[in-house]
Motif scaffolding. Structure first.
Motif, PDB file in Angstrom:
ATOM      1  N   UNK A 159       0.871  -1.181   0.000  1.00 46.25           N
ATOM      2  CA  UNK A 159       0.000   0.000   0.000  1.00 46.25           C
ATOM      3  C   UNK A 159       0.898   1.218   0.000  1.00 46.25           C
ATOM      4  N   UNK A 160       0.688   2.097  -0.952  1.00 49.38           N
ATOM      5  CA  UNK A 160       1.389   3.373  -0.995  1.00 49.38           C
ATOM      6  C   UNK A 160       0.353   4.443  -0.703  1.00 49.38           C
ATOM      7  N   UNK A 161       0.600   5.230   0.330  1.00 48.68           N
ATOM      8  CA  UNK A 161      -0.365   6.226   0.786  1.00 48.68           C
ATOM      9  C   UNK A 161       0.256   7.607   0.599  1.00 48.68           C
ATOM     10  N   UNK A 162      -0.435   8.400  -0.210  1.00 52.55           N
ATOM     11  CA  UNK A 162       0.044   9.740  -0.558  1.00 52.55           C
ATOM     12  C   UNK A 162      -0.836  10.788   0.100  1.00 52.55           C
ATOM     13  N   UNK A 183       3.521   9.382   1.844  1.00 49.95           N
ATOM     14  CA  UNK A 183       3.558   9.485   3.296  1.00 49.95           C
ATOM     15  C   UNK A 183       3.927   8.130   3.913  1.00 49.95           C
ATOM     16  N   UNK A 184       3.330   7.051   3.408  1.00 53.11           N
ATOM     17  CA  UNK A 184       3.606   5.705   3.910  1.00 53.11           C
ATOM     18  C   UNK A 184       3.727   4.731   2.751  1.00 53.11           C
ATOM     19  N   UNK A 185       4.639   3.799   2.900  1.00 49.31           N
ATOM     20  CA  UNK A 185       4.769   2.664   1.986  1.00 49.31           C
ATOM     21  C   UNK A 185       4.736   1.428   2.872  1.00 49.31           C
ATOM     22  N   UNK A 186       3.606   0.738   2.866  1.00 50.24           N
ATOM     23  CA  UNK A 186       3.413  -0.424   3.739  1.00 50.24           C
ATOM     24  C   UNK A 186       3.511  -1.717   2.929  1.00 50.24           C
ATOM     25  N   UNK A 187       4.413  -2.584   3.336  1.00 49.23           N
ATOM     26  CA  UNK A 187       4.548  -3.897   2.714  1.00 49.23           C
ATOM     27  C   UNK A 187       3.989  -4.966   3.641  1.00 49.23           C
ATOM     28  N   UNK A 188       3.991  -6.201   3.147  1.00 46.90           N
ATOM     29  CA  UNK A 188       3.511  -7.313   3.967  1.00 46.90           C
ATOM     30  C   UNK A 188       4.401  -7.453   5.197  1.00 46.90           C
ATOM     31  N   UNK A 207      -4.371  11.868   6.155  1.00 43.99           N
ATOM     32  CA  UNK A 207      -5.525  12.751   5.968  1.00 43.99           C
ATOM     33  C   UNK A 207      -5.498  13.919   6.951  1.00 43.99           C
ATOM     34  N   UNK A 208      -5.130  13.642   8.183  1.00 44.67           N
ATOM     35  CA  UNK A 208      -5.277  14.624   9.261  1.00 44.67           C
ATOM     36  C   UNK A 208      -4.005  15.393   9.601  1.00 44.67           C
TER      37      UNK A 208
END
Length: 160
Positions: free
Chosen positions: A74-77, A84-89, A107-108
């Protein structure tokens, strides 16, 4: 796994929208492999029209290679397009809270600096999210007992 994750992402999208987190863009990127391409229609049926399902062309460069990631990441921009975050398994499994919490933080909070694309009136929504997180933490704290020693629970934030 991908179909289950897509279905859970739809559930998360609805949950966050019901909590007031609106105008978030979601995208699922299907793997380039032949097996994944054959299941594209199932993937698309697992989510609503509010989640874009992108089918990579076998001839183009793999998007996960370009983004230095893997197919289950998951890449969260933020609103300004900053990662902002790059989440792997295993942190990307939607059965855990990591993806949800990372979306809420992106978001916040202005983790990557100020952004000119702030949503109007998110202050109250974000305060509620913070309050709920603190209430969850309070529920986890041990209750006083008749023992003479004191237990402390410490909260540690991990960023992945």
């Amino acid at each position: 796994l991908c179909l289950l994750q897509a279905s859970r992402l739809e559930d998360l999208r609805v949950k966050l929208e019901n909590e007031g987190l609106v105008n978030i863009s979601y995208m699922v990127v299907n793997h380039q492999g032949t097996h994944s391409q054959r299941k594209f229609h199932l993937l698309k049926e697992s989510v609503s029209d509010r989640i874009t399902v992108y089918q990579q062309d076998e001839e183009q460069a793999d998007i996960w290679t370009i983004l230095n990631g893997n197919k289950d990441d998951f890449l969260i921009y933020d609103r300004c397009g900053r990662l902002v975050y790059h989440l792997g398994l295993p942190y990307s499994f939607l059965s855990f809270q990591y993806v949800e919490e990372s979306i809420k933080i992106a978001y916040c909070e202005n983790k990557c600096g100020n952004c000119s694309y702030m949503e109007p009136d998110i202050g109250g929504i974000c305060e509620n999210i913070t309050k709920k997180a603190e209430e969850k933490l309070a529920e986890l704290e041990p209750k006083p007992t008749h023992h003479s020693h004191h237990h402390n629970m410490h909260r540690h934030r991990q960023h992945h």
